[in-house]
Motif scaffolding. Sequence first.
Motif, PDB file in Angstrom:
ATOM      1  N   ASN A 102     -36.515   5.686  -4.675  1.00 18.44           N
ATOM      2  CA  ASN A 102     -35.838   5.513  -5.954  1.00 18.44           C
ATOM      3  C   ASN A 102     -34.781   6.595  -6.163  1.00 18.44           C
ATOM      4  N   GLU A 103     -35.127   7.833  -5.869  1.00 15.91           N
ATOM      5  CA  GLU A 103     -34.188   8.948  -6.046  1.00 15.91           C
ATOM      6  C   GLU A 103     -33.017   8.833  -5.076  1.00 15.91           C
ATOM      7  N   LEU A 104     -33.315   8.465  -3.846  1.00 17.84           N
ATOM      8  CA  LEU A 104     -32.271   8.353  -2.835  1.00 17.84           C
ATOM      9  C   LEU A 104     -31.300   7.229  -3.194  1.00 17.84           C
ATOM     10  N   ALA A 105     -31.825   6.126  -3.699  1.00 18.01           N
ATOM     11  CA  ALA A 105     -30.974   5.006  -4.098  1.00 18.01           C
ATOM     12  C   ALA A 105     -30.050   5.393  -5.239  1.00 18.01           C
ATOM     13  N   MET A 106     -30.546   6.193  -6.166  1.00 20.67           N
ATOM     14  CA  MET A 106     -29.697   6.662  -7.265  1.00 20.67           C
ATOM     15  C   MET A 106     -28.529   7.481  -6.729  1.00 20.67           C
ATOM     16  N   LEU A 107     -28.811   8.355  -5.760  1.00 21.69           N
ATOM     17  CA  LEU A 107     -27.754   9.177  -5.177  1.00 21.69           C
ATOM     18  C   LEU A 107     -26.744   8.325  -4.411  1.00 21.69           C
ATOM     19  N   MET A 108     -27.238   7.353  -3.656  1.00 21.37           N
ATOM     20  CA  MET A 108     -26.339   6.492  -2.888  1.00 21.37           C
ATOM     21  C   MET A 108     -25.465   5.639  -3.797  1.00 21.37           C
ATOM     22  N   ALA A 109     -25.980   5.308  -4.980  1.00 21.81           N
ATOM     23  CA  ALA A 109     -25.223   4.467  -5.914  1.00 21.81           C
ATOM     24  C   ALA A 109     -23.903   5.112  -6.299  1.00 21.81           C
ATOM     25  N   TYR A 110     -23.874   6.437  -6.365  1.00 20.90           N
ATOM     26  CA  TYR A 110     -22.635   7.122  -6.733  1.00 20.90           C
ATOM     27  C   TYR A 110     -21.534   6.849  -5.710  1.00 20.90           C
ATOM     28  N   GLU A 111     -21.875   6.849  -4.427  1.00 22.57           N
ATOM     29  CA  GLU A 111     -20.880   6.592  -3.388  1.00 22.57           C
ATOM     30  C   GLU A 111     -20.497   5.121  -3.331  1.00 22.57           C
ATOM     31  N   VAL A 112     -21.478   4.259  -3.475  1.00 20.90           N
ATOM     32  CA  VAL A 112     -21.231   2.821  -3.361  1.00 20.90           C
ATOM     33  C   VAL A 112     -20.318   2.329  -4.487  1.00 20.90           C
ATOM     34  N   GLY A 129     -33.578   2.012  -8.176  1.00 17.57           N
ATOM     35  CA  GLY A 129     -32.825   3.257  -8.268  1.00 17.57           C
ATOM     36  C   GLY A 129     -31.388   3.037  -8.700  1.00 17.57           C
ATOM     37  N   MET A 130     -30.760   2.011  -8.172  1.00 25.74           N
ATOM     38  CA  MET A 130     -29.359   1.746  -8.515  1.00 25.74           C
ATOM     39  C   MET A 130     -29.213   1.248  -9.945  1.00 25.74           C
ATOM     40  N   LEU A 131     -30.196   0.499 -10.423  1.00 22.85           N
ATOM     41  CA  LEU A 131     -30.149   0.058 -11.818  1.00 22.85           C
ATOM     42  C   LEU A 131     -30.308   1.222 -12.786  1.00 22.85           C
ATOM     43  N   SER A 132     -30.934   2.303 -12.345  1.00 25.14           N
ATOM     44  CA  SER A 132     -31.028   3.494 -13.186  1.00 25.14           C
ATOM     45  C   SER A 132     -29.654   4.099 -13.435  1.00 25.14           C
ATOM     46  N   VAL A 133     -28.753   3.919 -12.471  1.00 25.68           N
ATOM     47  CA  VAL A 133     -27.400   4.469 -12.583  1.00 25.68           C
ATOM     48  C   VAL A 133     -26.460   3.480 -13.264  1.00 25.68           C
ATOM     49  N   VAL A 134     -26.607   2.193 -12.953  1.00 27.42           N
ATOM     50  CA  VAL A 134     -25.745   1.155 -13.545  1.00 27.42           C
ATOM     51  C   VAL A 134     -26.647   0.112 -14.222  1.00 27.42           C
ATOM     52  N   PRO A 135     -27.220   0.460 -15.383  1.00 26.67           N
ATOM     53  CA  PRO A 135     -28.192  -0.438 -16.020  1.00 26.67           C
ATOM     54  C   PRO A 135     -27.597  -1.750 -16.503  1.00 26.67           C
ATOM     55  N   GLY A 136     -26.284  -1.808 -16.653  1.00 20.37           N
ATOM     56  CA  GLY A 136     -25.659  -3.039 -17.132  1.00 20.37           C
ATOM     57  C   GLY A 136     -25.400  -4.060 -16.047  1.00 20.37           C
ATOM     58  N   ALA A 137     -25.688  -3.723 -14.805  1.00 20.44           N
ATOM     59  CA  ALA A 137     -25.424  -4.647 -13.701  1.00 20.44           C
ATOM     60  C   ALA A 137     -26.341  -5.858 -13.775  1.00 20.44           C
ATOM     61  N   ARG A 138     -25.833  -6.976 -13.287  1.00 17.33           N
ATOM     62  CA  ARG A 138     -26.663  -8.161 -13.132  1.00 17.33           C
ATOM     63  C   ARG A 138     -27.456  -8.034 -11.829  1.00 17.33           C
TER      64      ARG A 138
END
Length: 209
Positions: free
Chosen positions: A34-44, A87-96
């Motif tokens: 979960n933590e790693l996915a949050m970090l990767m979301a910033y680059e993606v 993890g990525m939804l934690s960073v971009v909660p509005g995503a579908r």
Amino acid sequence: MSNVHLIDHPLVQHKLTLMRKKEASTNSFRRLLNELAMLMAYEVTRDMAMQEVEVETPLEKMTAKVIDGKKLVFVSILRAGTGILDGMLSVVPGARVGHIGLYRDPKTLTAVEYYFKMPQEMHERDVVVVDPMLATGNSAIAAVERLKELRPKSIKFVCLLTCPEGVKALQTAHPDVPIYTAAIDRQLNEHGYILPGLGDAGDRMFGTK
């Protein structure tokens, strides 16, 4: 390996190393993913389109930039993609969110689809496909093929680990789809697992065998 983005941030690499350890518990593995996915979301999401809106600070009105998360779709390849998705939804909660159910035939290693559910109006959306492992590439190729039928604006593929065989397979089938990964490991074994890898991500995440 053109169109491959290796996310080598120290925090990403540190957490991936901890996940690789065979003694890592299910709880620890899930938390680290979960933590790693949050970090990767910033680059993606670095090149996401933005728009300006008017806001009022405690002192005055101004225009400031925001992203339209509703135009972004995270597509999870079940079941293991769920860990990256959270993890990525934690960073971009509005995503579908979309889901593709695929399993790997143990004899042929080909991907077999059993579920497909996406948001409406996909032609207006940017898609990020998530799956912890890009091994043989069969599941990723099948998922992208299905998504292209809906003609989204763009497609990216995100994984924790891949290998030269997986990268080559996905790039050969879909050269227009960029790959984001935290590591490119040595090779596949005869059973289609990445070496040295981290084992079966789904089993380790859910505590199953």
